[in-house]
Each structure stands twice: as C-alpha cells, then as structure tokens.
Design a protein around this motif. Structure first.
Motif, PDB file in Angstrom:
ATOM      1  N   LEU A   1       0.904  -1.346   0.008  1.00  0.00           N
ATOM      2  CA  LEU A   1      -0.006   0.263  -0.033  1.00  0.00           C
ATOM      3  C   LEU A   1       0.934   1.308   0.196  1.00  0.00           C
ATOM      4  O   LEU A   1       0.574   2.141  -0.550  1.00  0.00           O
ATOM      5  N   TYR A   2       1.970   1.341   0.800  1.00  0.00           N
ATOM      6  CA  TYR A   2       2.884   2.458   0.950  1.00  0.00           C
ATOM      7  C   TYR A   2       4.055   2.433   0.104  1.00  0.00           C
ATOM      8  O   TYR A   2       4.902   3.537   0.439  1.00  0.00           O
TER       9      TYR A   2
ATOM     10  N   ALA B   1      -3.568   8.973  -0.276  1.00  0.00           N
ATOM     11  CA  ALA B   1      -1.925   9.300  -0.392  1.00  0.00           C
ATOM     12  C   ALA B   1      -1.651   9.089  -1.760  1.00  0.00           C
ATOM     13  O   ALA B   1      -0.635   9.752  -2.341  1.00  0.00           O
ATOM     14  N   ARG B   2      -1.768   7.664  -2.236  1.00  0.00           N
ATOM     15  CA  ARG B   2      -1.512   7.536  -3.790  1.00  0.00           C
ATOM     16  C   ARG B   2      -2.025   8.191  -4.762  1.00  0.00           C
ATOM     17  O   ARG B   2      -1.469   8.696  -5.741  1.00  0.00           O
ATOM     18  N   GLN B   3      -3.288   8.721  -4.410  1.00  0.00           N
ATOM     19  CA  GLN B   3      -3.911   9.638  -5.715  1.00  0.00           C
ATOM     20  C   GLN B   3      -2.983  10.990  -5.729  1.00  0.00           C
ATOM     21  O   GLN B   3      -2.932  11.110  -6.741  1.00  0.00           O
ATOM     22  N   GLU B   4      -2.771  11.413  -4.592  1.00  0.00           N
ATOM     23  CA  GLU B   4      -2.043  12.644  -4.656  1.00  0.00           C
ATOM     24  C   GLU B   4      -0.573  12.599  -4.942  1.00  0.00           C
ATOM     25  O   GLU B   4      -0.195  13.421  -5.609  1.00  0.00           O
ATOM     26  N   ALA B   5      -0.062  11.454  -4.433  1.00  0.00           N
ATOM     27  CA  ALA B   5       1.387  11.164  -5.162  1.00  0.00           C
ATOM     28  C   ALA B   5       1.540  10.968  -6.419  1.00  0.00           C
ATOM     29  O   ALA B   5       2.158  11.494  -7.297  1.00  0.00           O
ATOM     30  N   ASP B   6       0.550  10.480  -7.259  1.00  0.00           N
ATOM     31  CA  ASP B   6       0.671  10.111  -8.581  1.00  0.00           C
ATOM     32  C   ASP B   6       0.229  11.603  -9.386  1.00  0.00           C
ATOM     33  O   ASP B   6       0.931  11.642 -10.545  1.00  0.00           O
ATOM     34  N   ASN B   7      -0.645  12.249  -8.954  1.00  0.00           N
ATOM     35  CA  ASN B   7      -1.247  13.472  -9.489  1.00  0.00           C
ATOM     36  C   ASN B   7       0.312  14.397  -9.423  1.00  0.00           C
ATOM     37  O   ASN B   7       0.429  15.029 -10.386  1.00  0.00           O
ATOM     38  N   ASP B   8       0.833  14.524  -8.337  1.00  0.00           N
ATOM     39  CA  ASP B   8       2.450  15.146  -8.286  1.00  0.00           C
ATOM     40  C   ASP B   8       3.219  14.824  -9.184  1.00  0.00           C
ATOM     41  O   ASP B   8       3.937  15.406  -9.774  1.00  0.00           O
ATOM     42  N   LYS B   9       3.422  13.492  -9.382  1.00  0.00           N
ATOM     43  CA  LYS B   9       4.307  13.026 -10.180  1.00  0.00           C
ATOM     44  C   LYS B   9       4.124  13.269 -11.615  1.00  0.00           C
ATOM     45  O   LYS B   9       4.848  13.753 -12.387  1.00  0.00           O
ATOM     46  N   ARG B  10       2.751  13.257 -12.148  1.00  0.00           N
ATOM     47  CA  ARG B  10       2.544  13.416 -13.688  1.00  0.00           C
ATOM     48  C   ARG B  10       2.546  15.029 -14.010  1.00  0.00           C
ATOM     49  O   ARG B  10       3.115  15.333 -14.691  1.00  0.00           O
ATOM     50  N   GLY B  11       2.296  15.935 -12.918  1.00  0.00           N
ATOM     51  CA  GLY B  11       2.513  17.124 -13.197  1.00  0.00           C
ATOM     52  C   GLY B  11       3.933  17.344 -13.191  1.00  0.00           C
ATOM     53  O   GLY B  11       4.661  18.463 -14.151  1.00  0.00           O
ATOM     54  N   ARG B  12       4.872  16.866 -12.331  1.00  0.00           N
ATOM     55  CA  ARG B  12       6.343  17.103 -12.471  1.00  0.00           C
ATOM     56  C   ARG B  12       7.000  16.513 -13.502  1.00  0.00           C
ATOM     57  O   ARG B  12       7.910  17.018 -14.300  1.00  0.00           O
ATOM     58  N   ARG B  13       6.521  15.262 -14.095  1.00  0.00           N
ATOM     59  CA  ARG B  13       6.960  14.674 -15.271  1.00  0.00           C
ATOM     60  C   ARG B  13       6.852  15.765 -16.780  1.00  0.00           C
ATOM     61  O   ARG B  13       7.691  15.673 -17.469  1.00  0.00           O
ATOM     62  N   ARG B  14       5.617  16.375 -16.400  1.00  0.00           N
ATOM     63  CA  ARG B  14       5.605  17.237 -17.693  1.00  0.00           C
ATOM     64  C   ARG B  14       6.668  18.407 -17.659  1.00  0.00           C
ATOM     65  O   ARG B  14       6.964  18.873 -18.453  1.00  0.00           O
TER      66      ARG B  14
ATOM     67  N   GLU C   1      12.772   8.159 -10.850  1.00  0.00           N
ATOM     68  CA  GLU C   1      11.874   7.301 -10.175  1.00  0.00           C
ATOM     69  C   GLU C   1      10.852   8.162  -9.632  1.00  0.00           C
ATOM     70  O   GLU C   1       9.622   7.749  -9.377  1.00  0.00           O
ATOM     71  N   THR C   2      11.219   9.450  -9.397  1.00  0.00           N
ATOM     72  CA  THR C   2      10.195  10.383  -8.581  1.00  0.00           C
ATOM     73  C   THR C   2       9.114  10.794  -9.546  1.00  0.00           C
ATOM     74  O   THR C   2       8.178  11.436  -8.897  1.00  0.00           O
ATOM     75  N   VAL C   3       9.000  10.593 -10.597  1.00  0.00           N
ATOM     76  CA  VAL C   3       8.219  11.086 -11.502  1.00  0.00           C
ATOM     77  C   VAL C   3       7.751   9.831 -12.490  1.00  0.00           C
ATOM     78  O   VAL C   3       7.055  10.022 -13.578  1.00  0.00           O
ATOM     79  N   GLN C   4       7.820   8.652 -11.993  1.00  0.00           N
ATOM     80  CA  GLN C   4       7.390   7.528 -12.453  1.00  0.00           C
ATOM     81  C   GLN C   4       5.903   7.033 -11.944  1.00  0.00           C
ATOM     82  O   GLN C   4       5.721   6.977 -10.414  1.00  0.00           O
ATOM     83  N   VAL C   5       4.898   6.863 -12.702  1.00  0.00           N
ATOM     84  CA  VAL C   5       3.483   6.483 -12.415  1.00  0.00           C
ATOM     85  C   VAL C   5       3.309   5.297 -12.937  1.00  0.00           C
ATOM     86  O   VAL C   5       3.287   5.199 -14.288  1.00  0.00           O
ATOM     87  N   ASP C   6       2.432   4.172 -12.214  1.00  0.00           N
ATOM     88  CA  ASP C   6       2.137   3.170 -12.911  1.00  0.00           C
ATOM     89  C   ASP C   6       0.768   3.458 -13.435  1.00  0.00           C
ATOM     90  O   ASP C   6      -0.372   3.307 -12.676  1.00  0.00           O
TER      91      ASP C   6
END
Length: 238
Positions: free
Chosen positions: A9-10, A202-215, A226-231
């Motif tokens: 989960l974490y 927490a996962r929802q917000e983490a993935d949203n952050d990763k997508r934004g930073r990846r752009r 790895e900090t911008v990788q989303v499954d």
C-alpha cells in the motif's frame, strides 16, 4: 495489518503524501509528530507497524563505588533489571520500534541496540529521546529518528517501564500496530483503522504530483527518474 500488506500500500509514498491522505479523510490535526524529531541521516525512510515502548526517569542513583564495582553494578543490576529490552524478542519483520523517552539528555539509542533491533527484524526506530554513537549509526544506515544527540548512557537516568501499550511521542498518540511513516519531512502516525483509506488518497495525490512534475521534466529536457514514474492502468482491449 501485517507488514507485507503495508509495504504494498505504501511503497514509494512520501510522508507528505501520507499527510495529504490523512487530510483527505478529515484527520487534519492528527498524526504529525513534532518537527523536533528528525532523521539522523539523509535518506532515512520508514513505513511499518509500531512496536511501542515506554521509558521513564529513574529515581535510582549509582552507589558510591570503585570503577570496577561500578562495572559490576551497571552490567548485573542496571542492564539486567532496570534498563531492559524485553520487547526485542517480540519484534516482527518490518516493525518500527517507537519509544516514549523523557528528555533528560540521554543517548538511550546507540550503534549496538539499534543494530540489534534491525537484526531481529525491525526496519528502524523513532524516539522522543536521544541517540549517541552517531558516526557508527550513520555508517550502519538503520533508520533512526530522534529529538537530540547526546553522549550520556542510561544508567541512573532512565529505565524501562512497559511495551505494547499506547504511548505519546512528539505530541502524537501511538498505539501498538499503528502505521509509522518517516522520511526527510519527519514522522507521521496513521491509526491502524485508517491505514487502507489513507493509502488510497495518499497514492492519488502522489501520482498527481508525479504526472505534473514529469511534464515539467519534459519541458526542461530532463531524463525522467523514479520520482516521476507512475504506474498507469492498462487500457482495456476493444
């Protein structure tokens, strides 16, 4: 919830993500351990069930003895009757040892006992007290989060009271098996009954952050890390 489920989960979630998850379910003022409790070294991370320990100030003073007699008193009285660690045999794989300790300038944690916790399966330690042997502790890389660094040993200063009971660390209640998460942003405690729900948001917000930073990485021409990788979910076949 056991450690294997928590790890799924974490995995990869930061303290900041878990803080967001707590907010998302309405626990706005709960869980964040006081900012004075910090990691001993950069890169220290934790996410596991709490094994709780309570220590207290001692009213016992070492007797006036010779140095050799003091050695006998420390080894055969203090560390066998007062500052004992009966909880070590109960550590389960992935546990975080969480210690409520009085602020008496004592380095209750050190290179030996923290490594011993690790040998028995703990992933690290959180304490409202202090740590010593810090050069060795940093070398060993067992995650340690404490309030201060101190040179003093425990004898005649603090002693064991109990374990696997509710404690208070950094202004936060910690029950046995609550989830303890730690990284460079400090320590957060998630009540056991909310572990799954908090992880979802927490996962929802983490993935949203990763997508934004990846752009923004792409705009800058940076290689993704790895900090911008989303499954991302796999699209259904038509």
């Amino acid at each position: 919830m056991d450690y294997a489920d928590i790890k799924k989960l974490y995995d990869g979630l930061r303290v900041s993500d878990v803080r967001d998850g707590m907010d998302w379910i309405g626990l706005f003022s709960k869980g964040s351990v006081h900012r004075d409790i910090r990691p001993l070294f950069d890169g220290a991370r934790l996410a596991g069930p709490a094994l709780t320990v309570r220590l207290a100030a001692s009213h016992i003073q070492a007797p006036p003895v010779t140095p050799d007699e003091y050695t006998d008193w420390a080894r055969n009285h203090w560390y066998k009757e007062k500052h004992i660690e009966p909880y070590v045999s109960e550590i389960q794989q992935g546990d975080v040892v969480v210690i409520e300790a009085p602020d008496l300038g004592v380095g209750q944690l050190g290179s030996f006992n923290t490594l011993n916790f690790y040998v028995h399966g703990a992933q690290g330690v959180v304490s409202s007290g202090g740590v010593r042997d810090t050069d060795e502790c940093r070398l060993q890389q067992v995650p340690i989060f404490t309030r201060f660094i101190s040179q003093s040993m425990t004898q005649g200063r603090i002693e064991y009271v109990e374990h696997n009971t509710p404690i208070t660390v950094g202004g936060v209640r910690v029950n046995p098996r609550d989830l303890v998460v730690g990284d460079g942003d400090g320590v957060l405690v998630v009540p056991e009954e909310h572990i799954e729900e908090v992880a979802k948001y927490a996962r929802q917000e983490a993935d949203n952050d990763k997508r934004g930073r990846r752009r923004m990485y792409e705009q800058l021409g940076w290689a993704p890390d790895e900090t911008v990788q989303v499954d991302e979910p796999v699209a259904a076949q038509s």
